[in-house]
Write an enzyme that holds these catalytic residues in place. Structure first.
Site, PDB file in Angstrom:
ATOM      1  N   GLU A   8       0.881  -1.178   0.000  1.00 39.41           N
ATOM      2  CA  GLU A   8       0.000   0.000   0.000  1.00 39.41           C
ATOM      3  C   GLU A   8       0.909   1.215   0.000  1.00 39.41           C
ATOM      4  OE1 GLU A   8      -3.186  -0.075  -0.250  1.00 39.41           O
ATOM      5  OE2 GLU A   8      -3.621  -2.179   0.160  1.00 39.41           O
ATOM      6  N   CYS A  40      -2.059   9.439   2.598  1.00 42.34           N
ATOM      7  CA  CYS A  40      -1.776   8.859   1.280  1.00 42.34           C
ATOM      8  C   CYS A  40      -2.864   9.233   0.281  1.00 42.34           C
ATOM      9  CB  CYS A  40      -1.631   7.345   1.386  1.00 42.34           C
ATOM     10  SG  CYS A  40      -3.065   6.554   2.128  1.00 42.34           S
TER      11      CYS A  40
END
Ligand code: NAD
Length: 505
Positions: free
Chosen positions: A227, A261
């Site tokens: 990720e 993010c």
């Protein structure tokens, strides 16, 4: 089944002296008993953890806020809440998602039944970053545990106190000994743990480290989920709900000081509403309160390295001709500052770092566009593809444009929030990641999926087994009858019966 509970030793004391290989050994030894528990039995521990966290909500939120510099409401809403929601989701869905699933069997394999079964993999290594230091490690840990794995967490060295908090939470709830271990340390500890050959690696962090980890994992063929970062675009069409779009750019771009993010990192606004959008945005930015008190909006940056990255991106943009509509020039930031007042930039160009690389700070670059194609091209122009949003009052158009964006997550008239819906798979496209978690995939990724077929065992031979004598024309007949333009069941049946007869000889 009786398993020994974890002792209440303070986690960090316990793990500090432990070498990577010892974590692996302990985890392997703890695995058989944990894996032998039923899903229901494992869920008892997850439920206890949820209730414990709710009971100690303020303590947990304060520990996160103190450990990161984020404001309290963000610690609660963006770190604690997603963990509680994930536990609830796992409690509700794990039994079904991990039970054997019956699937269809083609008629050519008549007489057999097919299933997929899910067995735990073994030792799962979770390596996590500092920006959401509770939810990013805990959600994959909890899914891996529910699926019957033992877990080693390597938390970020940037937020060590939150790593300790996680260790304490698991200890206090009484998870069995060594089922969950926290290996505090730097990347060196992470690399050492990978060399110990865990059965799965779940990594959240930068693309740079992600590449190193995947290479290290490849040496031992260890499967990984990565990720990674993002450079998320927000496309605002002229018919967008304007005030909501402005508020969303603020929250999506500046929440957690932009250290997200899925932050809005690039805003594209259709030219006819560009000036209005800018005017409203600047006016709203100046209303935000900086500080770490309970009612403040923009907290601190979490560590100095990140301040340096933001400084570099903003300085380069200004040097290349960008204009700062609101904010303070980096040259005027006090030495050692950890608070960056939000910055709005215009006149940015695609070659600037601020438009290409992850900035991870409270900066909103705004760019006008003229056509839908131009906006889509610009949005898709980076190496990233984590999240994106499309703003329009025509929801059909929103969904159509959303469908043209290469991204793991996309929202229409909203930002960021897909990550909280555990029913949706989460992950990135392009260099934003490999794999998905949350939802059924989030549990099953931590299992060995076994394709299982069961035959009643009554026939001596199946038709496709030896001997082959005389079978070719019959199989050819069977395939023509079955796969030809019109299925011919009579022809199929005759060929099949003759094959059966040959196979009984
Ligand atoms: P990072 O890559 O520097 O570090 C992440 C973790 O990897 C840390 O625990 C670190 O100690 C460890 N590590 C470093 N080198 C290692 C090695 N050689 N072997 C094993 N482990 C090693 O990332 P960061 O600065 O902590 O986090 C910020 C990044 O994370 C940003 O790029 C952000 O976009 C990304 N991120 C992604 C998501 C997502 O879900 N896609 C979520 C949050 C953050």
């Amino acid at each position: 089944m009786s398993i020994e509970p974890q002792t209440a030793t303070h986690g960090s004391e316990m793990s500090q002296a432990t070498a990577p290989i010892e974590f692996l050994e302990k985890s392997r030894n703890a695995f058989p008993l944990w894996a032998a528990l039923s899903v229901e039995e494992r869920l008892v521990y997850l439920r206890k953890l949820r209730l414990h966290m709710v009971q100690h909500l303020d303590e947990v939120s304060v520990a996160i806020a103190t450990g990161t510099g984020k404001v309290l409401v963000e610690a609660l809403n963006t770190d604690v809440l997603p963990v509680l929601e994930a536990i609830r989701h796992i409690e509700k869905h794990a039994r079904h998602s991990l039970a054997p699933q019956k699937v269809g069997t083609p008629i050519l394999l008549i007489g057999k039944k097919s299933y997929v079964t899910y067995q735990p993999r073994g030792v799962v290594l979770v390596i996590s970053p500092w920006n959401f230091p509770l939810q990013l490690p805990m959600i994959p840990m909890l899914a891996a545990l529910a699926a019957g794995n033992t877990v080693i967490l390597k938390p970020s060295e940037v937020t060590p106190t939150v790593g300790q908090l996680i260790e304490e939470l698991f200890h206090k709830v009484g998870f069995p000994k060594d089922v969950v271990q926290v290996a505090h340390g730097t990347g060196e500890m992470g690399a050492g743990l990978i060399e110990g050959r865990p059965d799965y690696i779940f990594f959240t962090g930068s693309g740079r480290t992600g590449r190193i980890i995947q290479q290290a994992a490849a040496k031992h063929l260890i499967p990984t989920t990565l990720e990674l970062g993002g450079k998320d675009p927000m496309i605002v069409f002229r018919d967008a709900p304007m005030e909501r779009a402005v508020q969303a750019a603020l929250w999506g771009g500046l929440m957690n000081s932009g250290q997200v993010c899925m932050s809005v990192e690039r805003v594209f606004v259709e030219r006819p509403v560009y000036d209005e959008f800018l005017r409203r945005l600047v006016s709203e930015v100046t209303k935000l309160r900086l500080g770490t008190n309970e009612n403040d909006d923009i907290g601190q940056m979490t560590f100095p390295t990140q301040v340096d990255i933001v400084r570099r991106h903003v300085e380069e943009a200004l040097m290349k001709g960008a204009k700062m509509l609101v904010g303070t020039r980096p040259s005027e930031w006090p030495e050692g500052t950890m608070t960056i007042a939000p910055i709005v930039l215009t006149d940015v160009t695609p070659d600037m770092l601020i438009m290409r690389e992850e900035t991870f700070g409270p900066v909103l670059p705004i760019v006008p566009f003229d056509t839908e194609d131009e906006a889509v091209r610009a949005a898709n122009s980076t190496v990233y593809g984590l999240s994106a949003s499309v703003w329009t009052s025509d929801v059909e158009r929103g969904r159509r444009v959303a469908g043209r964006l290469v991204t793991g997550n996309v929202l229409v008239n909203d930002v960021v929030i897909t990550i909280v819906n555990q029913n949706l798979p989460f992950g990135g496209a392009k260099e934003s990641g490999v794999g998905r978690y949350h939802g059924p995939e989030g549990l099953r990724m931590f299992t060995v999926q076994t394709a299982t077929m069961v035959d009643g065992g009554r026939r001596t031979r199946d038709v496709n087994w030896f001997p082959y004598e005389g079978k070719y024309p019959l199989f050819a007949e069977l395939l023509k009858a079955y796969y030809g333009p019109n299925r011919q069941w009579g022809r199929f049946g005759r060929a099949y019966l003759r094959l059966l007869r040959l196979s009984r000889k």
